[in-house]
Design a protein around this motif. Sequence first.
Motif, PDB file in Angstrom:
ATOM      1  N   LEU A 126       5.939  -0.014  -1.861  1.00  0.00           N
ATOM      2  CA  LEU A 126       5.100   0.371  -3.065  1.00  0.00           C
ATOM      3  C   LEU A 126       3.669   0.896  -2.298  1.00  0.00           C
ATOM      4  CD1 LEU A 126       6.337  -2.289  -5.523  1.00  0.00           C
ATOM      5  CD2 LEU A 126       6.432   0.053  -5.802  1.00  0.00           C
ATOM      6  N   ILE A 127       3.178  -0.078  -1.592  1.00  0.00           N
ATOM      7  CA  ILE A 127       1.905   0.223  -0.854  1.00  0.00           C
ATOM      8  C   ILE A 127       1.842   1.688  -0.523  1.00  0.00           C
ATOM      9  CG2 ILE A 127       0.305  -0.261   0.889  1.00  0.00           C
ATOM     10  CD1 ILE A 127       1.172  -3.111   0.497  1.00  0.00           C
ATOM     11  N   THR A 128       2.930   1.911   0.167  1.00  0.00           N
ATOM     12  CA  THR A 128       2.953   3.579   0.964  1.00  0.00           C
ATOM     13  C   THR A 128       3.106   4.472  -0.339  1.00  0.00           C
ATOM     14  OG1 THR A 128       4.050   2.705   2.795  1.00  0.00           O
ATOM     15  CG2 THR A 128       4.099   4.971   2.365  1.00  0.00           C
ATOM     16  N   GLU A 129       3.732   4.253  -1.188  1.00  0.00           N
ATOM     17  CA  GLU A 129       3.782   5.121  -2.398  1.00  0.00           C
ATOM     18  C   GLU A 129       2.414   5.217  -2.941  1.00  0.00           C
ATOM     19  OE1 GLU A 129       6.900   5.387  -6.226  1.00  0.00           O
ATOM     20  OE2 GLU A 129       7.645   4.341  -4.450  1.00  0.00           O
ATOM     21  N   ILE A 130       1.844   4.427  -3.341  1.00  0.00           N
ATOM     22  CA  ILE A 130       0.530   4.075  -4.240  1.00  0.00           C
ATOM     23  C   ILE A 130      -0.257   4.847  -3.242  1.00  0.00           C
ATOM     24  CG2 ILE A 130      -1.315   2.799  -5.193  1.00  0.00           C
ATOM     25  CD1 ILE A 130       0.934   0.554  -5.745  1.00  0.00           C
ATOM     26  N   LYS A 131      -0.597   4.437  -1.985  1.00  0.00           N
ATOM     27  CA  LYS A 131      -1.500   5.017  -1.130  1.00  0.00           C
ATOM     28  C   LYS A 131      -1.267   6.653  -1.298  1.00  0.00           C
ATOM     29  CE  LYS A 131      -2.871   1.427   1.702  1.00  0.00           C
ATOM     30  NZ  LYS A 131      -2.925   0.712   3.047  1.00  0.00           N
ATOM     31  N   ASP A 132      -0.005   7.082  -0.932  1.00  0.00           N
ATOM     32  CA  ASP A 132       0.194   8.520  -1.091  1.00  0.00           C
ATOM     33  C   ASP A 132      -0.084   9.095  -2.300  1.00  0.00           C
ATOM     34  OD1 ASP A 132       1.201   8.172   1.457  1.00  0.00           O
ATOM     35  OD2 ASP A 132       3.537   8.298   0.821  1.00  0.00           O
TER      36      ASP A 132
END
Length: 148
Positions: A72-78
């Motif tokens: 989720l962190i990766t998805e939100i940062k992207d």
Amino acid sequence: MTGFERGTDGPKVIMVGVDGSDTSLRAAAYAGGLARRQNALLAVVYVQPVMAAGAALGAPVADVTDEIAEGLITEIKDATERVKDIFSVRWEFHTFRGDPYNGLVTAADELKADAVIVGASEQAGHRIVGSVAVRLVKAGRWPVTVVP
């Protein structure tokens, strides 16, 4: 009588609960736009479930929920990287542990949220028993927006 101060009325912290579901991601997009328009901080919160029964059976539950949080962190940062040139939103990502309702309540209290945004539940049983969103609304502690 205190005078009106331009730009200081409205929420300072808008909290959105995300769990990777389509409705939570729509809620995050809605909350991001609201935070931008209000010049507020967007606090993105993921509540990592604590599954004691699974852990007792030897299942690596903590590893799985950690992977979800990292995803989720990766998805939100992207997503933030893709839109940063369109508009800027100040945001933070927070992870709390527990059941979704109590985790979001704790997060809203600790982050001093002025508004809470969540996605509507996609589980059919929640229409009868009550979803996290309904419980947050009934708590009556913050303005709550439920995004379909």
